[in-house]
Every structure is written in C-alpha cells, then in structure tokens.
Design a protein around this motif. Structure first.
Motif, PDB file in Angstrom:
ATOM      1  N   UNK A   7      22.435  55.597  46.371  1.00  0.00           N
ATOM      2  CA  UNK A   7      23.508  55.082  47.218  1.00  0.00           C
ATOM      3  C   UNK A   7      24.738  54.840  46.358  1.00  0.00           C
ATOM      4  N   UNK A   8      25.874  55.002  46.967  1.00  0.00           N
ATOM      5  CA  UNK A   8      27.145  54.833  46.274  1.00  0.00           C
ATOM      6  C   UNK A   8      27.502  53.355  46.226  1.00  0.00           C
ATOM      7  N   UNK A   9      27.763  52.849  45.027  1.00  0.00           N
ATOM      8  CA  UNK A   9      28.118  51.445  44.821  1.00  0.00           C
ATOM      9  C   UNK A   9      29.497  51.395  44.162  1.00  0.00           C
ATOM     10  N   UNK A  10      30.401  50.600  44.709  1.00  0.00           N
ATOM     11  CA  UNK A  10      31.715  50.405  44.103  1.00  0.00           C
ATOM     12  C   UNK A  10      31.766  48.993  43.522  1.00  0.00           C
ATOM     13  N   UNK A  11      32.024  48.893  42.207  1.00  0.00           N
ATOM     14  CA  UNK A  11      32.063  47.572  41.578  1.00  0.00           C
ATOM     15  C   UNK A  11      33.429  46.908  41.794  1.00  0.00           C
ATOM     16  N   UNK A  12      33.597  45.696  41.252  1.00  0.00           N
ATOM     17  CA  UNK A  12      34.824  44.928  41.481  1.00  0.00           C
ATOM     18  C   UNK A  12      36.063  45.575  40.877  1.00  0.00           C
ATOM     19  N   UNK A  64      35.363  51.062  40.421  1.00  0.00           N
ATOM     20  CA  UNK A  64      34.636  52.203  39.862  1.00  0.00           C
ATOM     21  C   UNK A  64      33.415  52.482  40.740  1.00  0.00           C
ATOM     22  N   UNK A  65      33.243  53.738  41.112  1.00  0.00           N
ATOM     23  CA  UNK A  65      32.127  54.127  41.960  1.00  0.00           C
ATOM     24  C   UNK A  65      30.976  54.646  41.103  1.00  0.00           C
ATOM     25  N   UNK A  66      29.804  54.085  41.307  1.00  0.00           N
ATOM     26  CA  UNK A  66      28.584  54.507  40.621  1.00  0.00           C
ATOM     27  C   UNK A  66      27.517  54.767  41.662  1.00  0.00           C
ATOM     28  N   UNK A  67      26.423  55.372  41.216  1.00  0.00           N
ATOM     29  CA  UNK A  67      25.288  55.599  42.100  1.00  0.00           C
ATOM     30  C   UNK A  67      24.103  54.787  41.599  1.00  0.00           C
ATOM     31  N   UNK A  68      23.382  54.203  42.537  1.00  0.00           N
ATOM     32  CA  UNK A  68      22.221  53.388  42.202  1.00  0.00           C
ATOM     33  C   UNK A  68      21.041  53.868  43.024  1.00  0.00           C
ATOM     34  N   UNK A  69      19.867  53.982  42.372  1.00  0.00           N
ATOM     35  CA  UNK A  69      18.656  54.388  43.083  1.00  0.00           C
ATOM     36  C   UNK A  69      18.122  53.227  43.916  1.00  0.00           C
TER      37      UNK A  69
END
Length: 124
Positions: A28-33, A36-41
C-alpha cells in the motif's frame, strides 16, 4: 440458477480439495509527514485454505519444434476474498512455503475464485 443449498454443497466439495494454506500480502502507498511516498507491505489474509494447481504448456515455433515450456500456476481459494492483482501469495504445502505473485484479476465463480500466479521463490 442453482439453489442456495446446491451452492453450499458444491462449495463444501470444492473446499475438501484444498490442501494448502496461504498468506496474501499487498503493498500500500504510504505518504509520510514530509510528503514522501513509500510502499509498505500489509498482510490482507493469513492461513487461508487454498489449492495450488500447476500444469505445463508448450509453445511450438514455425517449424513445429517445441521451443518453450511454460508452467501455468493457478490458485483456487474462497470467492469472498478480495485479492488485488500484483499481491504476493505465500502458499504452504507440507511445511514448504512457496512465494508467488498474483499476476491478474481473479476469475470469480459462485463457489471459488481462480487466480493466475507467477512463481517467485521457495524456502523451507
């Protein structure tokens, strides 16, 4: 159209063929504060009864010589589970875990769904 009683009987018969369990993991796509967009399982399902079916498909070239052998792997699992294309599937059979990637949209039926898989790796 089959009656509800008939569908339940068919589903129970199909589920008796399930000989493995699987875990479904998706990114799933996670955007931090900081934006920055990262992916997390994320684990969607764990220890779901299933069946893995494998068959070989051969392709011949123009000279009728078999030039390529490909393995077709299908996952049979309960129809109510929502497994997105591209999910990671870790199937365990006889204490051997094998990782696959869901390569497409599931074919859903009243009593099961069938998902085409791609082989990723194996470990014990």
């Amino acid at each position: 159209m089959l009656s509800q009683n008939t569908l339940v009987r068919h589903r129970k018969a199909i589920e008796k063929l399930y000989d493995s369990v699987c875990t479904v993991i998706t990114s799933v796509e996670i955007t931090d504060e900081n934006g920055v967009t990262n992916f997390q399982d994320v684990m969607l399902y764990e220890n779901q009864p299933c069946r893995i079916s494998q068959s070989n498909v051969t392709a011949a070239n123009n000279n009728y010589v078999v030039s390529e052998i490909d393995k077709v792997i299908d996952l049979y699992i309960a129809p109510e589970l929502d497994i997105p294309a591209g999910s990671r599937i870790v199937a365990t059979f006889n204490d051997i875990a094998t990782e696959y990637k869901a390569s497409g949209v599931p074919a859903r039926y009243a009593t099961y769904q069938k998902i085409r898989l791609e082989y990723v790796g194996r470990w014990a």
